[in-house]
Design a protein around this motif. Structure first.
Motif, short mmCIF file in Angstrom:
data_model
loop_
_atom_site.label_atom_id
_atom_site.label_comp_id
_atom_site.label_asym_id
_atom_site.label_seq_id
_atom_site.Cartn_x
_atom_site.Cartn_y
_atom_site.Cartn_z
N PHE A 223 0.84 -1.21 0.00
CA PHE A 223 0.00 0.00 0.00
C PHE A 223 0.87 1.25 0.00
O PHE A 223 0.66 2.17 -0.81
N HIS A 224 1.84 1.29 0.89
CA HIS A 224 2.73 2.46 0.98
C HIS A 224 3.47 2.68 -0.35
O HIS A 224 3.56 3.82 -0.83
N ASN A 227 1.17 4.07 -2.94
CA ASN A 227 0.79 5.43 -2.59
C ASN A 227 1.89 6.42 -2.95
O ASN A 227 1.63 7.50 -3.50
N LEU A 230 1.97 6.86 -6.74
CA LEU A 230 0.89 7.73 -7.23
C LEU A 230 1.14 9.19 -6.86
O LEU A 230 0.82 10.10 -7.64
N LYS A 231 1.73 9.44 -5.71
CA LYS A 231 2.08 10.81 -5.33
C LYS A 231 3.14 11.38 -6.27
O LYS A 231 3.06 12.54 -6.68
N ASP A 257 -3.77 -4.50 -1.49
CA ASP A 257 -3.24 -3.25 -0.92
C ASP A 257 -3.01 -2.22 -2.02
O ASP A 257 -3.26 -1.02 -1.82
N ASN A 260 -6.32 -0.80 -2.96
CA ASN A 260 -6.79 0.16 -1.96
C ASN A 260 -6.13 1.53 -2.15
O ASN A 260 -6.77 2.57 -1.96
N ALA A 261 -4.87 1.54 -2.54
CA ALA A 261 -4.19 2.81 -2.81
C ALA A 261 -4.77 3.47 -4.05
O ALA A 261 -4.93 4.70 -4.11
N ASN A 264 -7.98 5.91 -3.94
CA ASN A 264 -7.86 7.34 -3.60
C ASN A 264 -7.63 8.22 -4.83
O ASN A 264 -7.68 9.44 -4.73
N TYR A 265 -7.39 7.57 -5.99
CA TYR A 265 -7.06 8.34 -7.19
C TYR A 265 -8.05 8.09 -8.34
O TYR A 265 -7.93 8.70 -9.40
N TYR A 331 11.50 4.42 -3.60
CA TYR A 331 10.19 5.00 -3.30
C TYR A 331 10.37 6.41 -2.72
O TYR A 331 10.31 6.62 -1.51
N SER A 333 8.86 10.16 -3.91
CA SER A 333 7.92 10.77 -4.85
C SER A 333 8.58 11.88 -5.68
O SER A 333 8.27 12.04 -6.87
#
Length: 390
Positions: A223-224, A227, A230-231, A257, A260-261, A264-265, A331, A333
């Motif tokens: 998930f992290h 995320n 995507l950021k 996971d 789930n991330a 949000n998008y 990772y 962003s």
């Protein structure tokens, strides 16, 4: 003359796209009787019931084996191996093929290799000799290579790797990547028509493709990791106005996971996610995208053919042969946004990628494989009994 009977086993769309040109060439040769065994995501409604597309191709399906357990637990894949082994043993006993043909490093490949060995059926494996960092698939691929009788590799380096691990040279054939044949044969769709098909306006050609899967050894961070990815993409989008075509992850643990991330998008106007895309649309999306972002093997194996810049995020795909089109990034962003910007907007960098040499063949793989399988002496025990290593 007796036909050579082949059973090809497949369970996921990306694998089938590699397999398809081979199966198509074999079925068009009168020496072969070719059937498919379908499993995994092919049979899943949630994944688009790809079995229906396979039927439309007119391919003969010998059996369907339900093996996809829709969980996010690490038991998922090993239980699938058990289900596949039981089902495939019954299918093989009924069909009695000369060859079991399988691609890659997933559950289907290890199950097929085990069944072939116990039932004294030759196993032809495509994709050996490759290496992937920190993933369960890497030792599985190696185990399949130790069990398989005939090896087809996508690059000369991978063929040498197999020989260096003790595989006899007469078993190893470098044939290149069959996926290129799909690309070469697929008609061009212009951006206006492609936008209509996707119901997503990419007519200006200012877009990237996001394709990211979980890594088994880093499942808890999925998930992290998605995320942060995507950021980083959003930072690039905020500065450039580009759009994003996203493809859902594979079915491995950690995929929930990632999904789930993605939630949000999904309502953002600049990005659209697809569970999967038909081959004609997917190939044309890749022909026109400015870059591929994520960690898909496509960045390694197919992107060099497209002369496409790739930003590979994280450890998945590390250690594999890099044609020079792939840049790896952690990772972070800000760094992700920076490398995407370079891939899409730096004309000098893009020009350098357009001149790379592709190490994965010339688009003639299926005919090479057909010729090899047609000329094997299936009565010669050397193919069935592998050399003992000290």
């Amino acid at each position: 003359m007796r036909k050579i009977k082949i059973l090809a086993i497949t369970g996921i769309r990306s694998e089938f796209d590699i397999l398809y040109p081979i199966i198509n060439a074999l079925r068009n040769n009168h020496r072969f009787d070719v059937k498919l065994v379908l499993s995994g995501a092919h049979l899943s409604d949630w994944h688009g019931s790809f079995i229906n597309k396979i039927k439309e191709e007119g391919l003969v399906i010998a059996d369907c084996i339900d093996s996809l357990l829709m969980t996010n637990r690490t038991t998922q894949r090993v239980k699938a191996v058990g289900l596949l082994s039981i089902g495939l043993a019954q299918t093989v006993e009924r069909e009695m093929p000369d060859i079991l043909f399988v691609i890659g490093d997933r559950e289907e490949s290890i199950s097929t290799a085990l069944v072939g060995n116990y039932m004294n059926i030759l196993v032809a494996h495509f994709g050996g000799g490759d290496t992937v960092y920190g993933n369960a698939d890497d030792p599985i691929r190696f185990a399949v290579s130790k069990l398989a009788h005939i090896h087809f590799t996508s690059a000369d380096e991978y063929a040498k790797n197999l020989i260096n691990t003790g595989e006899e040279e007469f078993r190893v054939f470098n044939v290149g990547n069959p996926s290129f044949e799909n690309i070469l044969k697929e008609p061009i769709i212009n951006l206006d028509s492609l936008s209509q098909e996707l119901d997503f306006d990419i007519s200006e050609g200012k877009y990237i493709v996001l394709l990211k899967h979980p890594l088994s050894s880093e499942k808890e961070d999925s998930f992290h990791q998605m995320n942060v990815t995507l950021k980083g993409i959003q930072k690039f989008i905020d500065l450039t106005g580009f759009k994003v075509i996203g493809i859902y992850p594979n079915t491995d643990p950690g995929s929930y996971d990632i999904l789930n991330a993605i939630k949000n998008y999904q309502n953002k106007s600049y990005i659209k996610f697809f569970k999967n895309l038909p081959r004609n649309l997917f190939i044309n999306v890749m022909r026109n995208t400015k870059a591929l972002v994520g960690n898909s093997s496509m960045g390694i194996l197919e992107a060099p053919f497209y002369k496409l810049p790739v930003i590979n995020i994280g450890n998945r795909q590390k250690g594999r042969l890099n044609a020079g089109n792939v840049k790896f990034v952690d990772y972070d962003s800000d760094k992700i946004a920076e490398l995407i910007s370079e891939a899409c907007l730096d004309e000098d960098y893009r020009k350098s990628i357009s001149g790379i040499s592709n190490p994965f063949g010339d688009g003639n793989t299926s005919l090479k494989i057909t010729d090899i399988l047609e000329n094997i002496d299936y009565s010669d025990q050397k193919w069935y009994v592998k050399r003992k290593l000290c």
